[in-house]
Motif scaffolding. Structure first.
Motif, PDB file in Angstrom:
ATOM      1  N   ILE A  28       0.283   5.596  -5.401  1.00 41.79           N
ATOM      2  CA  ILE A  28       0.040   6.235  -4.111  1.00 41.79           C
ATOM      3  C   ILE A  28      -1.258   5.719  -3.505  1.00 41.79           C
ATOM      4  CG2 ILE A  28      -0.489   8.430  -3.008  1.00 41.79           C
ATOM      5  CD1 ILE A  28       1.412   9.709  -5.054  1.00 41.79           C
ATOM      6  N   ASN A  36      -4.838  11.051  -3.741  1.00 40.16           N
ATOM      7  CA  ASN A  36      -4.086  12.283  -3.557  1.00 40.16           C
ATOM      8  C   ASN A  36      -4.642  13.363  -4.474  1.00 40.16           C
ATOM      9  OD1 ASN A  36      -2.205  14.233  -3.200  1.00 40.16           O
ATOM     10  ND2 ASN A  36      -0.621  13.181  -4.353  1.00 40.16           N
ATOM     11  N   GLU A  78       4.585  13.821   2.360  1.00 39.89           N
ATOM     12  CA  GLU A  78       4.153  12.582   3.016  1.00 39.89           C
ATOM     13  C   GLU A  78       4.667  12.542   4.453  1.00 39.89           C
ATOM     14  OE1 GLU A  78       3.524   8.677   4.357  1.00 39.89           O
ATOM     15  OE2 GLU A  78       5.522   9.541   4.212  1.00 39.89           O
ATOM     16  N   PHE A 193       5.637   7.458  -2.308  1.00 38.46           N
ATOM     17  CA  PHE A 193       4.936   8.732  -2.508  1.00 38.46           C
ATOM     18  C   PHE A 193       5.828   9.686  -3.303  1.00 38.46           C
ATOM     19  CE2 PHE A 193       2.771  12.648  -1.531  1.00 38.46           C
ATOM     20  CZ  PHE A 193       1.461  12.257  -1.406  1.00 38.46           C
TER      21      PHE A 193
END
Lengths: 318, 443
Positions: A28, A36, A78, A193
């Motif tokens: 990611i 994240n 996302e 994601f």
């Protein structure tokens, strides 16, 4: 010697678990350039979903379905969250994931309450695989090792050997070119994601029974995952693997051998002060390695960031 | 005395909207002494008279908490808003400042000849000292590396609180007694109200100092470095040193807030250092609005009220706070201050009153809808987690049975109708907004 072997296995299990989390996070990060913060929260969701599913359908269905749900949730986050926040810049994105982590923890408490869930190792794996001079190694640990290694090899093969992996890798570095070639880059981002969070979900499913399924489980692992990928080098899958194993082994060994700071300081030539009780450094002298086992990774991270900001295997500078 | 420039510019130059480029300084009222001083005078007056309105001790405690959070949030915004540095471990500077002050309080000989109101200076110096050490290596870049180092240092020091018992007091923390200080003009700080005025004075002092800091060349350059470090370097400023100075100054004021915490609560624990506190101050600052100097003040007031008042009403206050925070990041990245400042153009055009009716039409149903939703959330939580046989819940001062259908239908309808009306009126609100922000037309 036997104890070393046992610790090696224990550290391997911890490290590989950490790797499963950091692999998703690394993917990611290299995709969106954003750490994240909610990654460990998806891990927690994985554990809770798997627990809920295992009540009805058993452990194996949980292992199969829970990561899928987590992945779909991640893709939704996302699509409807991060993509929206992206226009404001990187810092709001980071803050968004931070807020999301808080929110998911509150949501989990809302639905399942504050107590630990009785999510247990499945009966079929609940036996001792083998014993090393009295230290039994449960079969579940062996199972964890196999799953993690399988995921690492699978991920590596997909990324480096398949067409999908090629497009993903290209989209990470040259999104515009890939888009010009007719690929739907936002969709790829969303997919990656989703896969990243699904990986976190898998880690949650298999860690839930051993580490406990409770609302603080994301918080416990949350920052150590960052430490891992920072030490390994942001965006490097191999770095994440090496750093996870390093952290796993360091903490396991520090916990099982009771090394005292006094011994270390005496070895390097410092003599113990005479009346230690009145010395202001008395706590420092009395430190033992199990006490600091959990903060060694942080010390390591700060040192690495000072001397090699790109991490062990990282190529790009921050 | 007539203005010599009046005639050359034409009659009443201020009242009409022209295409003349008004310099930013003039628009902001810069140079006008009254414009500069007025907010501070008003703020001081409010702080002076608040205890007259809210007299009971719990209100005073809330207001003290608010003041401490304001200083901390302003210090945090010095990093995040002005310097573009996202810190995940800023609570340690406040915490260490507070712990150091606690130890000063416990040095009975020294403390007996020490006036308490000066203690925050020491707290600030300790926070600043730690910030200098950490800043020496963490301010090389502002991006992810800075955020990660701040997180690592934060975790390290928070973990130290359990290990280094001599300084951090382990699990039970360190406690002290503020009244052992030398009386300050006869005031011994036995009563909450005396502490209130001490804290209030420090809020004004710190806020003024931080505001002045933001006007100094270093403070201005911090903005430049935030926006474009390379260009700032070309201009001859070291981005790293500018960040370092901001970081150290921020550490000082964080330490001041920690010292005030020590004075107010007379105890500090690991909670004052850990990443949760660091996260909360990020939340407070962002909620208030990082782009504006006064943003964190609004954020601190709003959040403290949310925390103290709402947590008395519902167990789920942290959940609502989380929702509010995520919604803020997604829809109003300028925070509450940004929302307020959005209305400045409409006021300048003299059309702000056009917005009143559309606002009422949208926000009153919106509020009703949100209250309906909140009631549904509360009821769901109650059904899931209350003890067996305990079916009654009190929401909005009415008690009813959560296992009967009527309240669900009622609150569901409330939420649906309220939010439906918001959808229906959103279009006309947008039109009103556009016309209010466009010059010309019928005012």
């Amino acid at each position: 010697m036997d104890l070393i072997l046992v610790n090696l296995i224990d550290g391997l299990v911890t490290g590989l678990l950490l790797f499963m989390l950091s692999a998703g996070l690394t993917l990611i990060f290299s995709m969106m350039g954003v750490l994240n913060f909610a990654h460990a929260s998806f891990y927690m969701l994985g554990a809770y979903f798997a627990y809920q599913i295992s009540l009805a359908l058993g452990f194996w269905m949980g292992l199969l379905i829970a990561p899928l749900i987590v992945g779909v949730l991640g893709a939704g986050v996302e699509r409807y969250g991060l993509r929206r926040v992206h226009q404001y810049g990187h810092v709001p994105e980071l803050i968004f994931t931070f807020g999301l982590a808080l929110l998911i923890e509150e949501l989990v408490q809302f639905i399942w309450g504050k107590n630990q869930m009785p999510y247990d190792v499945p009966d079929i794996l609940n036996f001792t695989a083998f014993a090393i001079s009295g230290n039994s190694i449960p079969a579940y640990k062996i199972f964890m090792i196999f799953i993690s290694v399988g995921i690492f090899i699978g991920l590596l093969l997909i990324l480096t050997r398949t067409r999908v992996g090629m497009i993903i890798q290209a989209a990470l570095s040259y999104p515009r070119t890939v888009e010009a070639l007719g690929h739907n880059v936002p969709l790829i981002f969303m997919g990656v994601f989703g896969v990243g969070t699904a990986l976190a979900g898998v880690a949650g499913v298999i860690a839930g029974p051993v580490l406990g399924t409770f609302p603080g489980m994301a918080f416990v692992l949350g920052s150590i995952v960052f430490v891992t990928i920072v030490i390994g080098g942001l965006g490097s899958l191999w770095g994440a693997l090496v750093a996870s194993l390093l952290i796993g082994w360091i903490t396991t060994f520090a916990k099982s051998y009771n090394v005292e700071m006094e011994t270390i300081l005496n070895t390097i030539g410092l003599s113990t002060p005479e009346n230690l009780d009145e010395n202001i450094f008395r706590d420092f002298w009395a430190l033992t390695s199990p006490q600091i086992a959990d903060i060694i990774p942080y010390i390591l991270m700060v040192l690495i960031l000072i001397f090699r900001p790109q991490g062990l295997f990282g190529k790009r500078d921050s | 005395m007539s203005d010599p420039y009046q005639d050359t510019k034409g009659a009443e130059p201020k009242k009409q909207i022209t295409t003349r480029q008004v310099p930013a300084s003039e628009r902001m009222g810069a140079g006008s002494f009254i414009m500069t001083i007025a907010p501070w005078v008003v703020a001081s007056a409010i702080l002076m008279f608040l205890p007259v309105v809210f007299t009971n001790n719990s209100a005073l405690t809330i207001m003290n908490q608010m003041s401490i959070t304001i200083i901390f949030a302003l210090a945090y915004n010095m990093l995040l808003g002005q310097g573009g540095m996202l810190s995940f471990g800023h609570a340690v500077y406040a915490g260490v400042g507070g712990f150091a002050c606690m130890h000063i309080m416990n040095m009975s000989d020294f403390f007996a000849s020490f006036p308490l109101p000066l203690l925050p200076i020491f707290g600030g110096l300790f926070g600043m000292g730690l910030a200098m050490i950490v800043g020496a290596f963490s301010t090389r870049s502002a991006g992810t590396v800075f955020a990660m180092i701040s997180l690592g240092v934060g975790e390290l020091i928070a973990a130290c609180s359990v290990i280094i018992v001599a300084f951090f007091g382990g699990e039970e923390g360190v406690s002290g007694n503020r009244t052992y200080a030398q009386p300050f003009f006869g005031v011994e700080f036995l009563q909450q109200i005396e502490v209130y005025y001490l804290t209030a004075a420090w809020v004004i002092i710190s806020a003024v100092l931080m505001y002045l800091w933001s006007r100094t060349p270093v403070g201005r350059m911090a903005n430049a470095v935030r926006d474009n470090p390379e260009r700032a370097e070309f201009l001859g400023y070291s981005a790293r040193w500018v960040r370092f100075y901001s970081f150290v100054a921020s550490g000082f004021f964080a330490g001041v807030s920690g010292a005030l915490f020590a004075i107010n609560y007379e105890i500090l624990t690991e909670e004052n250092l850990n990443t949760t506190s660091s996260g909360i101050i990020l939340l407070v600052t962002f909620l208030g609005g990082v782009g504006f100097f006064f943003g964190p003040i609004i954020g601190a007031v709003a959040f403290t009220l949310l925390q103290t008042v709402l947590s008395l009403q519902t167990e789920l206050w942290a959940f609502y706070a989380g929702v509010l925070f995520v919604a803020t990041v997604m829809f109003f990245p300028g925070g509450l201050a940004g929302l307020i400042m959005m209305h400045v153009p409409a006021f300048k055009l003299g059309k702000a009153r056009l917005l009143i009716v559309p606002y009422l039409k949208t926000f009153v149903p919106g509020l009703i809808g949100v209250f309906g939703l909140a009631a549904l959330v509360e009821m769901t939580f109650h059904v899931r987690h209350s003890a067996q046989g305990d079916n009654d819940i009190t929401v909005y001062w009415t008690t009813f049975d959560t296992h009967s259908a009527l309240p669900w239908i009622l609150f569901g309808a409330m939420a649906l109708i309220g939010l439906g009306l918001v959808r229906a009126t959103a279009g006309s609100l947008r039109e009103a907004w556009n016309s209010a922000n466009t010059a010309g037309g019928a005012a």
